[in-house]
Write a protein that holds these residues in place. Structure first.
Motif, mmCIF file in Angstrom:
data_model
loop_
_atom_site.group_PDB
_atom_site.id
_atom_site.type_symbol
_atom_site.label_atom_id
_atom_site.label_comp_id
_atom_site.label_asym_id
_atom_site.label_seq_id
_atom_site.Cartn_x
_atom_site.Cartn_y
_atom_site.Cartn_z
ATOM 1 N N ALA A 1 0.831 -1.209 0.000
ATOM 2 C CA ALA A 1 0.000 0.000 0.000
ATOM 3 C C ALA A 1 0.864 1.256 0.000
ATOM 4 N N ARG A 2 1.964 1.197 0.689
ATOM 5 C CA ARG A 2 2.883 2.349 0.694
ATOM 6 C C ARG A 2 3.459 2.568 -0.705
ATOM 7 N N ALA A 3 3.749 1.473 -1.411
ATOM 8 C CA ALA A 3 4.272 1.602 -2.768
ATOM 9 C C ALA A 3 3.230 2.189 -3.710
ATOM 10 N N GLU A 4 1.967 1.797 -3.543
ATOM 11 C CA GLU A 4 0.900 2.370 -4.372
ATOM 12 C C GLU A 4 0.820 3.879 -4.197
ATOM 13 N N GLU A 5 0.818 4.334 -2.969
ATOM 14 C CA GLU A 5 0.694 5.766 -2.698
ATOM 15 C C GLU A 5 1.896 6.540 -3.229
ATOM 16 N N ASN A 6 3.087 5.996 -3.053
ATOM 17 C CA ASN A 6 4.282 6.695 -3.531
ATOM 18 C C ASN A 6 4.317 6.763 -5.059
ATOM 19 N N THR A 7 3.889 5.686 -5.717
ATOM 20 C CA THR A 7 3.855 5.697 -7.185
ATOM 21 C C THR A 7 2.827 6.690 -7.696
ATOM 22 N N ARG A 8 1.688 6.736 -7.048
ATOM 23 C CA ARG A 8 0.642 7.686 -7.436
ATOM 24 C C ARG A 8 1.145 9.131 -7.323
ATOM 25 N N LYS A 9 1.808 9.449 -6.238
ATOM 26 C CA LYS A 9 2.324 10.803 -6.055
ATOM 27 C C LYS A 9 3.368 11.140 -7.124
ATOM 28 N N MET A 10 4.193 10.172 -7.462
ATOM 29 C CA MET A 10 5.209 10.421 -8.471
ATOM 30 C C MET A 10 4.587 10.720 -9.825
ATOM 31 N N LEU A 11 3.581 9.930 -10.237
ATOM 32 C CA LEU A 11 2.950 10.131 -11.540
ATOM 33 C C LEU A 11 2.130 11.422 -11.578
ATOM 34 N N VAL A 12 1.444 11.722 -10.512
ATOM 35 C CA VAL A 12 0.674 12.962 -10.469
ATOM 36 C C VAL A 12 1.590 14.166 -10.636
ATOM 37 N N GLY A 13 2.693 14.173 -9.948
ATOM 38 C CA GLY A 13 3.628 15.286 -10.077
ATOM 39 C C GLY A 13 4.249 15.359 -11.460
ATOM 40 N N LEU A 14 4.552 14.198 -12.036
ATOM 41 C CA LEU A 14 5.174 14.187 -13.366
ATOM 42 C C LEU A 14 4.206 14.656 -14.433
ATOM 43 N N LEU A 15 2.980 14.106 -14.427
ATOM 44 C CA LEU A 15 2.013 14.468 -15.464
ATOM 45 C C LEU A 15 1.468 15.882 -15.266
ATOM 46 N N ALA A 16 1.401 16.344 -14.036
ATOM 47 C CA ALA A 16 0.965 17.728 -13.810
ATOM 48 C C ALA A 16 1.970 18.711 -14.396
ATOM 49 N N SER A 17 3.237 18.377 -14.360
ATOM 50 C CA SER A 17 4.242 19.258 -14.952
ATOM 51 C C SER A 17 4.135 19.301 -16.479
ATOM 52 N N LEU A 18 3.459 18.284 -17.054
ATOM 53 C CA LEU A 18 3.257 18.262 -18.505
ATOM 54 C C LEU A 18 1.973 18.979 -18.923
ATOM 55 N N GLY A 19 1.200 19.512 -17.975
ATOM 56 C CA GLY A 19 0.023 20.299 -18.286
ATOM 57 C C GLY A 19 -1.300 19.637 -17.980
ATOM 58 N N PHE A 20 -1.302 18.439 -17.458
ATOM 59 C CA PHE A 20 -2.566 17.781 -17.117
ATOM 60 C C PHE A 20 -3.068 18.302 -15.772
ATOM 61 N N GLU A 21 -4.342 18.690 -15.766
ATOM 62 C CA GLU A 21 -4.925 19.229 -14.552
ATOM 63 C C GLU A 21 -5.456 18.129 -13.626
ATOM 64 N N GLN A 22 -5.852 17.031 -14.181
ATOM 65 C CA GLN A 22 -6.380 15.934 -13.382
ATOM 66 C C GLN A 22 -5.696 14.634 -13.806
ATOM 67 N N VAL A 23 -5.156 13.936 -12.803
ATOM 68 C CA VAL A 23 -4.441 12.683 -13.055
ATOM 69 C C VAL A 23 -5.072 11.623 -12.169
ATOM 70 N N THR A 24 -5.490 10.527 -12.791
ATOM 71 C CA THR A 24 -6.104 9.407 -12.072
ATOM 72 C C THR A 24 -5.226 8.182 -12.266
ATOM 73 N N VAL A 25 -4.837 7.585 -11.160
ATOM 74 C CA VAL A 25 -3.995 6.378 -11.194
ATOM 75 C C VAL A 25 -4.757 5.252 -10.550
ATOM 76 N N THR A 26 -4.947 4.179 -11.286
ATOM 77 C CA THR A 26 -5.622 2.993 -10.750
ATOM 78 C C THR A 26 -4.705 1.783 -10.898
ATOM 79 N N TYR A 27 -4.910 0.789 -10.031
ATOM 80 C CA TYR A 27 -4.073 -0.407 -10.029
ATOM 81 C C TYR A 27 -4.928 -1.618 -10.369
ATOM 82 N N VAL A 28 -4.357 -2.488 -11.191
ATOM 83 C CA VAL A 28 -5.041 -3.688 -11.634
ATOM 84 C C VAL A 28 -4.288 -4.885 -11.098
ATOM 85 N N ALA A 29 -5.011 -5.812 -10.509
ATOM 86 C CA ALA A 29 -4.367 -6.997 -9.954
ATOM 87 C C ALA A 29 -3.754 -7.814 -11.080
ATOM 88 N N PRO A 30 -2.578 -8.362 -10.876
ATOM 89 C CA PRO A 30 -1.934 -9.138 -11.949
ATOM 90 C C PRO A 30 -2.678 -10.430 -12.229
#
Length: 247
Positions: free
Chosen positions: A218-247
């Motif tokens: 769960a800690r890895a999920e939250e950290n990955t989400r924060k990383m992608l939100v920050g990265l994609l927000a810098s590219l101009g996206f106002e809303q970033v949604t990250v979902t996880y799919v079970a393998p």
């Protein structure tokens, strides 16, 4: 004129004592032996001290090579160079890492046999780490969906996974060990080179189980989400949604 009687009596006037005294007066006294030996000893010691000072001075200047102990311990490494077996590209994003410590108390004995005769008990303190990662290499073409207006984006990622436990042998140690008489005799004869492997495996299994229950994924999920939100927000996206799919 001397008489004949006087001529025959010249030595009769001198006593035996006077003759011995005269003989001793002609012999020089022996030189003192003790003072000469002391001077010789002092000369030898002075010469030795001077030689040591000269050698130390020459060694300090670097003219002579350094004196080494002929019986000093030497270590020779005849190991072969490392062989590269394989190489692979990694697409893992390590989002979290947990450090764990476990105490393994393992005992191997025989039923109805006293412990002093046949017994092996090991108290092992194991330290290890487990990484939680997201594998970006499994992303498909539809994993990233962008809105028509280009203001929002949705990213579908595989659920974080736990890597294999890395047992740190530098921080792990055997705290206590008990062995029976027959076990000690066996160690003297041949011993078991894989005896510690069982303890290592138990420590790794317990650390892996502790990582699953620790909320590391769960800690890895939250950290990955924060990383992608920050990265994609810098590219101009106002809303970033990250979902996880079970393998």
């Amino acid at each position: 004129m001397a008489r004949d009687g006087d001529i025959n009596e010249p030595t009769s006037r001198f006593s035996d004592t006077d003759l011995r005294t005269d003989e001793r007066s002609d012999v020089p006294p022996p030189p003192p032996q003790s003072s000469g030996a002391v001077r010789a000893l002092l000369w030898v010691l002075g010469a030795a001290a001077l030689a040591v000072v000269v050698l130390l001075g020459v060694q300090t200047t670097g003219i002579l090579p350094e004196f080494r102990n002929p019986f000093s311990k030497e270590q020779t490494d005849r190991s072969q160079p490392a062989l590269l077996e394989s190489m692979q590209d990694l697409s893992r994003y390590v989002a979290a890492e947990g450090n764990f410590q476990v105490v393994v108390d393992l005992q191997n004995d025989r039923r109805n046999v006293p412990d002093w005769l046949l017994n092996q008990r090991t108290l092992f303190v194991g330290s290890g780490s487990v990484e939680a990662y997201v594998d970006f290499g499994t992303l498909t073409e539809g994993a990233i969906v962008q809105s028509a207006d280009g203001k929002s984006v949705e990213v579908k990622l595989p659920a974080p996974q736990l890597a294999e436990t890395n047992l740190d042998l530098d921080k792990s140690y055997v705290f206590a060990e008990e062995r029976g008489l027959l076990n000690r005799v066996g160690d003297l004869i041949g011993g078991d080179p894989n005896r510690q492997q069982q303890v290592y495996r138990l420590a790794e299994d317990r650390i892996t189980a502790a990582a699953r229950d620790s909320g590391l994924a769960a800690r890895a999920e939250e950290n990955t989400r924060k990383m992608l939100v920050g990265l994609l927000a810098s590219l101009g996206f106002e809303q970033v949604t990250v979902t996880y799919v079970a393998p």
